[in-house]
Design a protein around this motif. Structure first.
Motif, PDB file in Angstrom:
ATOM      1  N   HIS A  24      10.423  -6.342   0.267  1.00 20.84           N
ATOM      2  CA  HIS A  24      10.392  -5.284  -0.612  1.00 20.84           C
ATOM      3  C   HIS A  24       9.354  -4.116  -0.356  1.00 20.84           C
ATOM      4  O   HIS A  24       8.252  -4.652   0.317  1.00 20.84           O
ATOM      5  N   HIS A  25       9.360  -2.969  -0.201  1.00 20.28           N
ATOM      6  CA  HIS A  25       8.501  -1.880   0.125  1.00 20.28           C
ATOM      7  C   HIS A  25       7.687  -1.115  -1.384  1.00 20.28           C
ATOM      8  O   HIS A  25       7.220  -0.417  -1.264  1.00 20.28           O
ATOM      9  N   GLU A  26       8.194  -1.801  -2.318  1.00 16.60           N
ATOM     10  CA  GLU A  26       7.841  -1.040  -3.727  1.00 16.60           C
ATOM     11  C   GLU A  26       7.895  -2.143  -4.644  1.00 16.60           C
ATOM     12  O   GLU A  26       8.552  -3.398  -4.672  1.00 16.60           O
ATOM     13  N   GLY A  27       7.152  -1.942  -5.815  1.00 16.89           N
ATOM     14  CA  GLY A  27       7.184  -2.877  -6.762  1.00 16.89           C
ATOM     15  C   GLY A  27       5.916  -3.974  -6.447  1.00 16.89           C
ATOM     16  O   GLY A  27       5.002  -3.620  -5.582  1.00 16.89           O
ATOM     17  N   ALA A  28       5.911  -5.078  -7.457  1.00 14.80           N
ATOM     18  CA  ALA A  28       4.768  -6.126  -6.804  1.00 14.80           C
ATOM     19  C   ALA A  28       5.296  -7.438  -6.919  1.00 14.80           C
ATOM     20  O   ALA A  28       6.571  -7.696  -7.500  1.00 14.80           O
ATOM     21  N   VAL A  29       4.997  -8.209  -5.854  1.00 14.24           N
ATOM     22  CA  VAL A  29       5.536  -9.953  -6.152  1.00 14.24           C
ATOM     23  C   VAL A  29       4.281 -10.671  -6.858  1.00 14.24           C
ATOM     24  O   VAL A  29       3.107 -10.467  -6.434  1.00 14.24           O
ATOM     25  N   LEU A  30       4.879 -11.676  -7.795  1.00 11.49           N
ATOM     26  CA  LEU A  30       3.875 -12.379  -8.461  1.00 11.49           C
ATOM     27  C   LEU A  30       4.228 -13.658  -8.254  1.00 11.49           C
ATOM     28  O   LEU A  30       5.342 -14.138  -8.180  1.00 11.49           O
ATOM     29  N   PHE A  73      -5.859  -9.814 -18.973  1.00 13.80           N
ATOM     30  CA  PHE A  73      -7.226 -10.383 -18.610  1.00 13.80           C
ATOM     31  C   PHE A  73      -7.017 -12.084 -19.163  1.00 13.80           C
ATOM     32  O   PHE A  73      -8.042 -12.792 -19.111  1.00 13.80           O
ATOM     33  N   ASP A  74      -6.076 -12.371 -19.675  1.00 13.38           N
ATOM     34  CA  ASP A  74      -5.921 -13.870 -20.133  1.00 13.38           C
ATOM     35  C   ASP A  74      -5.986 -14.929 -19.208  1.00 13.38           C
ATOM     36  O   ASP A  74      -5.929 -16.136 -19.673  1.00 13.38           O
ATOM     37  N   GLN A  75      -5.849 -14.850 -17.998  1.00 14.26           N
ATOM     38  CA  GLN A  75      -6.060 -15.477 -16.729  1.00 14.26           C
ATOM     39  C   GLN A  75      -6.305 -14.920 -15.835  1.00 14.26           C
ATOM     40  O   GLN A  75      -6.065 -13.838 -15.346  1.00 14.26           O
ATOM     41  N   PRO A  76      -6.935 -15.713 -14.585  1.00 16.01           N
ATOM     42  CA  PRO A  76      -7.270 -15.111 -13.301  1.00 16.01           C
ATOM     43  C   PRO A  76      -6.135 -14.501 -12.548  1.00 16.01           C
ATOM     44  O   PRO A  76      -5.013 -15.250 -12.350  1.00 16.01           O
ATOM     45  N   LEU A  77      -5.996 -13.423 -12.433  1.00 12.28           N
ATOM     46  CA  LEU A  77      -5.192 -12.433 -11.681  1.00 12.28           C
ATOM     47  C   LEU A  77      -5.922 -12.047 -10.643  1.00 12.28           C
ATOM     48  O   LEU A  77      -6.908 -11.218 -10.394  1.00 12.28           O
ATOM     49  N   LEU A  78      -5.342 -12.352  -9.278  1.00  9.81           N
ATOM     50  CA  LEU A  78      -6.067 -11.895  -8.316  1.00  9.81           C
ATOM     51  C   LEU A  78      -4.872 -11.504  -7.108  1.00  9.81           C
ATOM     52  O   LEU A  78      -3.784 -12.049  -7.211  1.00  9.81           O
ATOM     53  N   GLY A  79      -5.435 -10.883  -6.073  1.00  8.07           N
ATOM     54  CA  GLY A  79      -4.431 -10.763  -4.830  1.00  8.07           C
ATOM     55  C   GLY A  79      -4.875  -9.648  -4.292  1.00  8.07           C
ATOM     56  O   GLY A  79      -6.034  -9.346  -4.109  1.00  8.07           O
ATOM     57  N   TRP A  80      -3.655  -8.899  -3.633  1.00 10.61           N
ATOM     58  CA  TRP A  80      -4.054  -7.973  -2.666  1.00 10.61           C
ATOM     59  C   TRP A  80      -3.267  -6.821  -2.313  1.00 10.61           C
ATOM     60  O   TRP A  80      -1.796  -6.971  -2.889  1.00 10.61           O
ATOM     61  N   ILE A  81      -3.501  -5.806  -1.629  1.00 12.07           N
ATOM     62  CA  ILE A  81      -2.633  -4.533  -1.284  1.00 12.07           C
ATOM     63  C   ILE A  81      -2.261  -5.046   0.350  1.00 12.07           C
ATOM     64  O   ILE A  81      -3.092  -4.964   1.182  1.00 12.07           O
ATOM     65  N   SER A  82      -0.983  -4.957   0.460  1.00  8.80           N
ATOM     66  CA  SER A  82      -0.670  -5.202   1.856  1.00  8.80           C
ATOM     67  C   SER A  82      -0.593  -3.944   2.835  1.00  8.80           C
ATOM     68  O   SER A  82      -0.376  -2.602   2.022  1.00  8.80           O
ATOM     69  N   ALA A  84      -0.028   2.820  -6.882  1.00 13.16           N
ATOM     70  CA  ALA A  84      -0.733   3.829  -7.782  1.00 13.16           C
ATOM     71  C   ALA A  84      -0.544   3.703  -9.461  1.00 13.16           C
ATOM     72  O   ALA A  84      -1.898   3.276  -9.883  1.00 13.16           O
ATOM     73  N   ARG A  85       0.478   2.844  -9.657  1.00 10.79           N
ATOM     74  CA  ARG A  85       0.466   2.797 -11.127  1.00 10.79           C
ATOM     75  C   ARG A  85      -0.287   1.665 -11.767  1.00 10.79           C
ATOM     76  O   ARG A  85      -1.216   1.639 -12.575  1.00 10.79           O
ATOM     77  N   PHE A  86      -0.408   0.399 -10.800  1.00 12.58           N
ATOM     78  CA  PHE A  86      -1.384  -0.598 -11.237  1.00 12.58           C
ATOM     79  C   PHE A  86      -2.603  -0.321 -11.207  1.00 12.58           C
ATOM     80  O   PHE A  86      -3.587  -0.664 -12.016  1.00 12.58           O
ATOM     81  N   ALA A  87      -3.051   0.434 -10.324  1.00 14.26           N
ATOM     82  CA  ALA A  87      -4.415   0.905 -10.064  1.00 14.26           C
ATOM     83  C   ALA A  87      -4.760   1.765 -11.171  1.00 14.26           C
ATOM     84  O   ALA A  87      -5.929   1.510 -11.748  1.00 14.26           O
ATOM     85  N   GLU A  88      -3.857   2.631 -11.631  1.00 19.86           N
ATOM     86  CA  GLU A  88      -4.386   3.645 -12.745  1.00 19.86           C
ATOM     87  C   GLU A  88      -4.259   2.865 -14.317  1.00 19.86           C
ATOM     88  O   GLU A  88      -5.019   3.301 -14.994  1.00 19.86           O
ATOM     89  N   ASP A  89      -3.347   2.060 -14.324  1.00 17.52           N
ATOM     90  CA  ASP A  89      -2.987   1.716 -15.674  1.00 17.52           C
ATOM     91  C   ASP A  89      -3.386   0.180 -15.827  1.00 17.52           C
ATOM     92  O   ASP A  89      -3.112  -0.438 -17.032  1.00 17.52           O
ATOM     93  N   GLY A  90      -3.352  -0.421 -14.778  1.00 20.29           N
ATOM     94  CA  GLY A  90      -3.637  -2.345 -14.873  1.00 20.29           C
ATOM     95  C   GLY A  90      -4.253  -2.695 -15.906  1.00 20.29           C
ATOM     96  O   GLY A  90      -3.939  -3.697 -16.792  1.00 20.29           O
ATOM     97  N   ALA A  91      -5.437  -2.070 -16.029  1.00 20.84           N
ATOM     98  CA  ALA A  91      -6.481  -2.653 -17.152  1.00 20.84           C
ATOM     99  C   ALA A  91      -5.983  -2.513 -18.477  1.00 20.84           C
ATOM    100  O   ALA A  91      -6.618  -3.223 -19.423  1.00 20.84           O
ATOM    101  N   ALA A 118       0.781  -1.107  -0.093  1.00 23.68           N
ATOM    102  CA  ALA A 118      -0.027   0.024   0.072  1.00 23.68           C
ATOM    103  C   ALA A 118       0.806   1.251  -0.181  1.00 23.68           C
ATOM    104  O   ALA A 118       2.004   1.124   0.585  1.00 23.68           O
ATOM    105  N   PHE A 119       0.281   2.137  -0.728  1.00 24.39           N
ATOM    106  CA  PHE A 119       1.004   3.389  -0.683  1.00 24.39           C
ATOM    107  C   PHE A 119       2.155   3.705  -1.554  1.00 24.39           C
ATOM    108  O   PHE A 119       2.956   4.865  -1.421  1.00 24.39           O
ATOM    109  N   SER A 120       2.342   2.581  -2.291  1.00 23.14           N
ATOM    110  CA  SER A 120       3.542   2.659  -3.080  1.00 23.14           C
ATOM    111  C   SER A 120       3.495   3.110  -4.582  1.00 23.14           C
ATOM    112  O   SER A 120       2.288   3.204  -4.856  1.00 23.14           O
ATOM    113  N   GLN A 121       4.659   3.454  -5.172  1.00 18.28           N
ATOM    114  CA  GLN A 121       4.192   3.904  -6.629  1.00 18.28           C
ATOM    115  C   GLN A 121       3.501   2.841  -7.246  1.00 18.28           C
ATOM    116  O   GLN A 121       2.708   3.015  -8.137  1.00 18.28           O
ATOM    117  N   ALA A 122       4.090   1.605  -7.159  1.00 17.45           N
ATOM    118  CA  ALA A 122       3.277   0.254  -7.695  1.00 17.45           C
ATOM    119  C   ALA A 122       1.973   0.357  -7.683  1.00 17.45           C
ATOM    120  O   ALA A 122       1.187   0.114  -8.462  1.00 17.45           O
TER     121      ALA A 122
END
Lengths: 66, 327
Positions: free
Chosen positions: B150-156, B118-127, B105-112, B99-103
């Motif tokens: 990490h405090h920035e980026g995303a783990v997949l 959308f080619d497979q189920p993508l799910l998760g959460w904001i820590s 914000a960027r994922f929220a605004e641009d992810g779609a 939460a509150f990271s650049q990632a």
């Protein structure tokens, strides 16, 4: 491959996609919003939807039933 | 799918045995875990069979079906658009973002708009962190393959499921749009914070409008995404700065309405969510936990981390995300 008329209607409508998966609904919503903002992008949005369906064949059936 | 509250020692044993896992808990506990096929995110809030609770002693561990294989990645902000490059054929991908990271914000605004998202189920959460620690402790995520925090980026966690497994990703959103068309709101500019809105065809100072019309800001704005109700929750209304802040971005061209008031959260949830949560991977929102007064109250079999945002393809607010993997 889904019928092109169905796909055009899907993009130009604003209604529910009953029975469609969550991912399909979110994608189509984005395409609809972008198309409303710039109607000249119909070909590009149609192409993006066709590409999605080509990779996710179940989506064609979802949209045909909607 | 197996959901369990484990001690760090129990979780470590499971990881060493080769299990594919997502883990939620206090970051000090996750820092003790060995390397393996897991990703983690910080939170101290959980929904358990016994009800919502704060727990700093155990880790909430979801173990993917036996026979699953996985690839763990940490992506920096600039690499987020390529997240689908790691999709395993016919699989699912789990994502955790601090939460509150650049990632965030960027994922929220641009992810779609990310290619093939959308080619497979993508799910998760904001820590997140304990609410008392906001501003002093940074939410974290863990790349289990390297044991790195990490405090920035995303783990997949890109998961290839066993043959025949049928994943189904969906949401439970107890909120629906108000039926009053006068409450339809659009925004000329998008983002996590706005100053202006268009209501009934007129541009208004949205902070003033929310205040003057007595909006209950515990209720989200709800957009209709081709039949899926997608929430954006209010974070703050700053009448001095004339700005309204949200926990997810609003988008220009999307019509929002304030949610219709609802009754008791637990009763509504029981009516809508159905059964079978025990075998599903799920997470629920900290705002539902707070506003629904879920501490000590159960949402049935739907257990998991309570989060600072949920992901079902895109960032969501005040929503339960659930993944069922039928054999």
């Amino acid at each position: 491959m889904a019928n092109e008329d169905i796909l055009k209607r899907t993009l130009s409508d604003s209604g529910d996609l009953k029975g469609a998966s969550l991912g399909t609904r979110i994608l189509v919503n984005r395409l609809r919003v972008e198309l409303r903002a710039n109607p000249t992008t119909l070909s590009a949005k149609l192409a993006e939807l066709k590409d999605y369906i080509a990779r996710n064949p179940a989506a064609a059936a979802e949209l045909a039933q909607a | 799918m197996k959901n369990e509250f484990l001690t760090p020692a129990e979780a470590a044993e499971r990881i060493r045995a080769g299990a594919v896992m997502t883990i939620a808990g206090d970051e000090a506990l996750m820092a003790q875990l060995p390397q393996g096929k897991w990703i983690g995110g910080s939170t101290v809030y959980f929904m358990t069979q016994a009800g919502g609770k704060v727990d700093r002693e155990r880790l909430f561990c979801s173990t993917l079906p036996e026979g699953s294989t996985a690839n763990v990645r940490h992506l920096g902000v600039a690499d987020l658009p390529g997240l689908a490059d790691g999709y395993a054929a016919g699989g699912i991908t789990l994502i955790i973002i601090p939460a509150f990271s650049q990632a965030h914000a960027r994922f929220a605004e641009d992810g779609a708009t990310y290619p093939r998202l959308f080619d497979q189920p993508l799910l998760g959460w904001i820590s997140g962190v304990h609410l008392d620690d906001i501003g002093s402790v940074a939410p974290s995520v863990f790349d289990g393959a390297t044991g790195t925090r990490h405090h920035e980026g995303a783990v997949l966690l890109h998961v290839a499921l066993p043959q025949g497994a049928q994943p189904r990703l969906d949401i439970v959103n107890l909120f629906s749009q108000s039926e009053d068309p006068a409450q339809t709101v659009t925004f000329p500019e998008g983002g996590f914070a706005v100053k202006k809105a268009v209501i009934n065809g007129a541009e208004v100072d949205f902070a003033d409008y929310v205040t003057q019309h007595g909006f209950d800001t515990r209720l989200p704005l709800v957009a209709d995404y081709a039949g899926a109700n997608i929430n954006v929750s209010f974070r703050a209304v700053d009448s001095v700065a004339h700005e309204v802040q949200f926990y997810a971005p609003v988008f220009p061209g999307v019509e929002y309405r304030l949610a219709a008031p609802q009754g008791d959260y637990v009763a509504s949830f029981a009516a809508q969510a159905g059964t079978g949560g025990e075998r599903m991977l799920s997470c629920n929102c900290i705002l539902n936990y707070l506003y629904g007064e879920l501490e000590g109250r159960s949402t049935g079999g739907f257990t998991g981390p309570v989060t600072f945002g949920e992901v079902a393809y895109v960032l969501l607010n005040q929503t339960l995300v659930k993944l069922d993997v039928a054999a």
